[in-house]
Design a protein around this motif. Structure first.
Motif, mmCIF file in Angstrom:
data_model
loop_
_atom_site.group_PDB
_atom_site.id
_atom_site.type_symbol
_atom_site.label_atom_id
_atom_site.label_comp_id
_atom_site.label_asym_id
_atom_site.label_seq_id
_atom_site.Cartn_x
_atom_site.Cartn_y
_atom_site.Cartn_z
ATOM 1 N N TRP A 1 0.728 -0.984 -0.032
ATOM 2 C CA TRP A 1 -0.160 0.129 0.218
ATOM 3 C C TRP A 1 0.715 1.239 -0.038
ATOM 4 C CZ3 TRP A 1 -4.286 -1.272 4.224
ATOM 5 C CH2 TRP A 1 -5.057 -2.328 3.943
ATOM 6 N N GLU A 2 1.980 1.109 0.752
ATOM 7 C CA GLU A 2 2.817 2.278 0.772
ATOM 8 C C GLU A 2 3.368 2.543 -0.428
ATOM 9 O OE1 GLU A 2 7.058 3.713 2.208
ATOM 10 O OE2 GLU A 2 6.415 1.831 2.898
ATOM 11 N N SER A 3 4.017 1.493 -1.011
ATOM 12 C CA SER A 3 4.668 1.824 -2.310
ATOM 13 C C SER A 3 3.913 2.165 -3.558
ATOM 14 C CB SER A 3 5.402 0.550 -2.795
ATOM 15 O OG SER A 3 4.590 -0.539 -3.217
ATOM 16 N N GLY B 1 1.509 6.700 -6.689
ATOM 17 C CA GLY B 1 0.560 7.395 -7.197
ATOM 18 C C GLY B 1 0.971 9.031 -7.037
ATOM 19 N N ALA B 2 1.534 9.445 -5.834
ATOM 20 C CA ALA B 2 1.987 10.642 -5.570
ATOM 21 C C ALA B 2 3.013 11.249 -6.647
ATOM 22 C CB ALA B 2 2.571 10.683 -4.027
ATOM 23 N N ASP B 3 3.789 10.439 -6.941
ATOM 24 C CA ASP B 3 4.730 10.684 -8.082
ATOM 25 C C ASP B 3 3.941 10.811 -9.471
ATOM 26 O OD1 ASP B 3 6.662 10.403 -6.389
ATOM 27 O OD2 ASP B 3 7.358 8.729 -7.195
ATOM 28 N N LEU B 4 2.953 10.073 -9.731
ATOM 29 C CA LEU B 4 2.161 10.437 -10.795
ATOM 30 C C LEU B 4 1.468 11.640 -10.979
ATOM 31 C CD1 LEU B 4 0.997 9.276 -13.721
ATOM 32 C CD2 LEU B 4 -0.992 8.128 -12.053
ATOM 33 N N PHE B 5 0.729 12.157 -9.884
ATOM 34 C CA PHE B 5 -0.124 13.176 -9.693
ATOM 35 C C PHE B 5 0.812 14.409 -9.284
ATOM 36 C CE2 PHE B 5 -3.331 9.706 -9.492
ATOM 37 C CZ PHE B 5 -4.191 10.287 -10.211
ATOM 38 N N GLY B 6 1.991 14.141 -9.071
ATOM 39 C CA GLY B 6 2.733 15.224 -8.336
ATOM 40 C C GLY B 6 2.525 15.680 -6.953
ATOM 41 N N ALA C 1 -0.941 9.223 3.019
ATOM 42 C CA ALA C 1 -1.312 7.685 2.811
ATOM 43 C C ALA C 1 0.223 6.857 3.146
ATOM 44 C CB ALA C 1 -2.131 7.155 2.088
ATOM 45 N N ALA C 2 0.877 7.090 2.412
ATOM 46 C CA ALA C 2 2.180 6.495 2.103
ATOM 47 C C ALA C 2 2.988 6.539 3.412
ATOM 48 C CB ALA C 2 3.088 6.890 0.895
ATOM 49 N N ASP C 3 3.011 7.686 3.836
ATOM 50 C CA ASP C 3 3.916 8.062 5.161
ATOM 51 C C ASP C 3 3.084 7.152 6.412
ATOM 52 O OD1 ASP C 3 5.499 9.490 3.908
ATOM 53 O OD2 ASP C 3 4.747 11.499 4.399
ATOM 54 N N PHE C 4 1.916 7.203 6.289
ATOM 55 C CA PHE C 4 1.136 6.434 7.325
ATOM 56 C C PHE C 4 1.372 5.033 7.406
ATOM 57 C CE2 PHE C 4 -2.768 4.000 8.752
ATOM 58 C CZ PHE C 4 -2.688 4.337 10.023
ATOM 59 N N PHE C 5 1.181 4.561 6.135
ATOM 60 C CA PHE C 5 1.626 3.014 5.985
ATOM 61 C C PHE C 5 2.997 2.599 6.293
ATOM 62 C CE2 PHE C 5 -1.870 3.242 2.269
ATOM 63 C CZ PHE C 5 -3.141 3.012 3.459
ATOM 64 N N ALA C 6 3.953 3.445 5.942
ATOM 65 C CA ALA C 6 5.249 3.197 6.279
ATOM 66 C C ALA C 6 5.201 2.944 7.817
ATOM 67 C CB ALA C 6 6.217 4.181 5.684
ATOM 68 N N PHE C 7 4.737 4.169 8.607
ATOM 69 C CA PHE C 7 4.966 4.315 9.822
ATOM 70 C C PHE C 7 4.361 3.129 10.455
ATOM 71 C CE2 PHE C 7 2.807 5.397 14.005
ATOM 72 C CZ PHE C 7 4.204 6.162 14.747
ATOM 73 N N ILE C 8 3.095 2.574 10.351
ATOM 74 C CA ILE C 8 2.682 1.377 10.782
ATOM 75 C C ILE C 8 3.224 0.086 10.350
ATOM 76 C CG2 ILE C 8 0.279 -0.095 10.761
ATOM 77 C CD1 ILE C 8 0.074 2.546 12.141
ATOM 78 N N HIS C 9 3.846 0.121 9.011
ATOM 79 C CA HIS C 9 4.639 -1.139 8.746
ATOM 80 C C HIS C 9 5.917 -1.324 9.438
ATOM 81 C CE1 HIS C 9 5.939 -4.243 5.723
ATOM 82 N NE2 HIS C 9 7.181 -3.396 5.780
ATOM 83 N N GLU C 10 6.503 -0.375 9.784
ATOM 84 C CA GLU C 10 7.785 -0.293 10.457
ATOM 85 C C GLU C 10 7.476 -0.815 12.132
ATOM 86 O OE1 GLU C 10 11.137 2.980 12.160
ATOM 87 O OE2 GLU C 10 10.356 3.089 10.046
ATOM 88 N N ASP C 11 6.509 -0.146 12.426
ATOM 89 C CA ASP C 11 6.093 -0.370 14.113
ATOM 90 C C ASP C 11 5.556 -1.915 14.124
ATOM 91 O OD1 ASP C 11 6.670 1.967 15.077
ATOM 92 O OD2 ASP C 11 4.649 2.500 15.754
ATOM 93 N N MET C 12 4.896 -2.179 13.036
ATOM 94 C CA MET C 12 4.392 -3.882 13.117
ATOM 95 C C MET C 12 5.550 -4.773 12.990
ATOM 96 S SD MET C 12 1.671 -5.624 13.347
ATOM 97 C CE MET C 12 0.311 -4.659 12.966
#
Length: 157
Positions: free
Chosen positions: A108-110, A115-120, A132-143
């Motif tokens: 989900w993060e990647s 998508g952020a790169d695509l839309f700017g 969203a990507a930052d949130f997913f990265a944060f949760i992923h790392e903690d998990m």
């Protein structure tokens, strides 16, 4: 010492447990099989024992068992002298479930970052996707860290 639960109490617990798993995305029949196997006195059950205990058909058990084997939540074994397959829930099944979910967070993060790169990054969509990507990265790392901590504290699992 706790009193042995009645068959009805066992059945009610299995259905309640399965409902919780199903609400979090586990297919309902697989959730019922997992719940029943968790409370099995021996830790193993055959397909016919599962069908009888859950009052479901052999094909329903077969489909649920196949799903659970594919995702490595259970293992198949033959007991000495038996011609039937016996199924056992992995000792670390819940850590494995969370690991699988956590791997999805990485995807989900990647995808959000692409998508952020695509839309700017400065567009409204890009900013939402970056958040969203930052949130997913944060949760992923903690998990990841929580699963490592669990396994370090419970090495037999």
């Amino acid at each position: 010492m706790a009193q042995e639960p009645s068959p009805e109490q066992v059945s009610q617990f299995v259905e309640r447990f399965a409902g919780v798993l199903a609400n979090s995305g586990v297919p309902s029949m697989s959730a019922r099989v997992m719940g029943r196997m968790l409370v099995s006195p021996t830790g193993t059950m055959t397909a016919s024992e599962l069908a009888e205990a859950l009052k479901i058909s052999q094909p329903a058990v077969s489909g649920a068992v196949r799903q659970l084997l594919q995702v490595s939540f259970i293992s198949r074994e033959r007991l000495p002298g038996s011609r039937k397959d016996h199924y056992r829930i992995r000792d670390d099944v819940f850590a494995a479930i969370l690991e699988r979910r956590n791997n999805a967070l990485g995807e989900w993060e990647s995808t959000s970052r692409s998508g952020a790169d695509l839309f700017g990054h400065d567009s409204p969509a890009g900013r939402r996707l970056l958040e969203a990507a930052d949130f997913f990265a944060f949760i992923h790392e903690d998990m990841n860290q929580m699963i490592k901590n669990w396994r370090a504290e419970h090495p037999t699992h």
